[in-house]
Design an enzyme around this catalytic site. Structure first.
Site, short mmCIF file in Angstrom:
data_model
loop_
_atom_site.label_atom_id
_atom_site.label_comp_id
_atom_site.label_asym_id
_atom_site.label_seq_id
_atom_site.Cartn_x
_atom_site.Cartn_y
_atom_site.Cartn_z
N ASP A 172 0.86 -1.18 0.00
CA ASP A 172 0.00 0.00 0.00
C ASP A 172 0.90 1.23 0.00
O ASP A 172 1.51 1.58 1.02
CB ASP A 172 -0.91 -0.01 1.24
CG ASP A 172 -1.85 1.18 1.29
OD1 ASP A 172 -1.71 2.09 0.45
OD2 ASP A 172 -2.73 1.20 2.18
N ASN A 227 3.27 4.69 -11.32
CA ASN A 227 1.93 4.90 -11.86
C ASN A 227 0.83 4.96 -10.82
O ASN A 227 -0.19 5.61 -11.02
CB ASN A 227 1.60 3.78 -12.87
CG ASN A 227 0.12 3.69 -13.16
OD1 ASN A 227 -0.44 4.50 -13.90
ND2 ASN A 227 -0.55 2.72 -12.55
N TYR A 267 -4.97 17.74 -6.33
CA TYR A 267 -4.50 16.74 -7.29
C TYR A 267 -3.56 17.36 -8.32
O TYR A 267 -2.47 16.83 -8.59
CB TYR A 267 -5.69 16.07 -7.99
CG TYR A 267 -5.29 15.01 -8.98
CD1 TYR A 267 -4.95 13.73 -8.55
CD2 TYR A 267 -5.25 15.29 -10.34
CE1 TYR A 267 -4.58 12.75 -9.45
CE2 TYR A 267 -4.88 14.30 -11.25
CZ TYR A 267 -4.55 13.04 -10.81
OH TYR A 267 -4.17 12.07 -11.71
N LYS A 278 0.50 16.68 -9.00
CA LYS A 278 1.02 16.30 -10.31
C LYS A 278 2.01 17.33 -10.84
O LYS A 278 2.96 16.98 -11.56
CB LYS A 278 -0.14 16.10 -11.29
CG LYS A 278 -1.01 14.89 -10.95
CD LYS A 278 -0.20 13.60 -10.92
CE LYS A 278 -1.06 12.37 -10.73
NZ LYS A 278 -0.27 11.12 -10.71
N VAL A 332 -8.46 9.28 -19.21
CA VAL A 332 -8.16 7.94 -19.73
C VAL A 332 -9.22 6.97 -19.22
O VAL A 332 -9.65 7.05 -18.06
CB VAL A 332 -6.76 7.47 -19.26
CG1 VAL A 332 -6.40 6.13 -19.90
CG2 VAL A 332 -5.70 8.52 -19.60
#
Length: 252
Positions: free
Chosen positions: A60, A87, A149, A153, A182
């Protein structure tokens, strides 16, 4: 010599597509995710279909223990890793200031601390072996101010760009992969409503992965799959900051 890649978040979406595509190209794999059953199922499928070695690591990555478990696989001299794909990721449905701060801490660990820890382990190990490659899955959100978020990034994008230049002399390439929307489980898991996202904005995981690996082969530090997202990222970087911020706010 057969290369070995470690892929986090490898049981679904972009991570799974990376694992499959790399196996097709003859890479042995170490796949990392939270759920052992899903990992073993994916590993068995890839071993059978592509005849490559696939190791599994249950971890995790929102916890320090999980980060260390994955990092240990990167520093294992008996099974050296040539390519790290950071990823694993998730997002929260609410905006910062309305969410539980404990959930935000968990996201910070997963999206910032985990790739930082794994990059650290990979760079130190690869530098001593003559080089390697790292792909950090960022996002086109990194180019716009859209909450926590996009901030996470953007951090990963900037670290990747710096590391690609700084470690070039020890033959380590680092890429920030910046896809848009995606078709994965990502939004469903985060309980996010994406029903108003136009069809033209959606990419397939396989499309994203092939673009990333092509750009990696050409030593491109930033990979933005598809012309549509290259154009949107160009606008985000070159339009006045106030215009970009207002557009991001309208897109909430």
């Amino acid at each position: 010599m057969t290369r070995r890649a470690l892929v986090t978040g490898a049981t679904s979406g972009i991570g799974h597509a990376f694992a499959v595509e790399l196996a097709k190209r003859g890479h042995n794999l170490v796949i990392v995710a939270r759920t052992t059953d899903r990992l073993e199922s994916v590993a068995a499928e890839i071993r059978t279909k592509y005849r490559v070695d696939v190791g599994v690591v249950t971890a995790d990555l929102s916890t320090l223990e999980g980060m260390q478990t994955a990092a240990n696989a990167l520093t294992d001299s008996a099974q050296p890793v040539d390519l790290l794909v950071n990823n694993a990721g998730a997002s929260l449905a609410g905006w910062f200031g309305t969410t539980d701060i404990a959930d935000e801490d968990s996201q910070l660990n997963l999206l910032v601390r985990a790739p930082m820890h794994l990059m650290d382990a990979a760079i130190k190990t690869m530098a001593g072996r003559g080089g390697g490659q790292i792909i950090n899955v960022s996002s086109v959100a990194a180019f716009t101010p859209r909450g926590v978020y996009s901030a996470h990034k953007a951090w990963l994008l900037n670290l990747s760009r710096w590391a690609d230049v700084h470690y070039d002399d020890v033959n380590i390439s680092v890429q920030a992969l910046c896809p848009g929307f995606v078709r994965t489980e990502f939004h469903q898991r985060g309980d996010m409503d994406v029903s108003d996202v136009p069809r033209w904005m959606w990419l397939k995981p396989e499309q994203v992965v092939k673009a990333s690996l092509t750009d990696l082969a050409h030593d491109r530090a930033v990979s933005i799959p598809s012309l549509r997202y290259k154009f949107l990222a160009f606008l985000a970087r070159h339009l006045p900051a106030g215009v970009v911020t207002r557009a991001a706010k309208r897109g909430r």
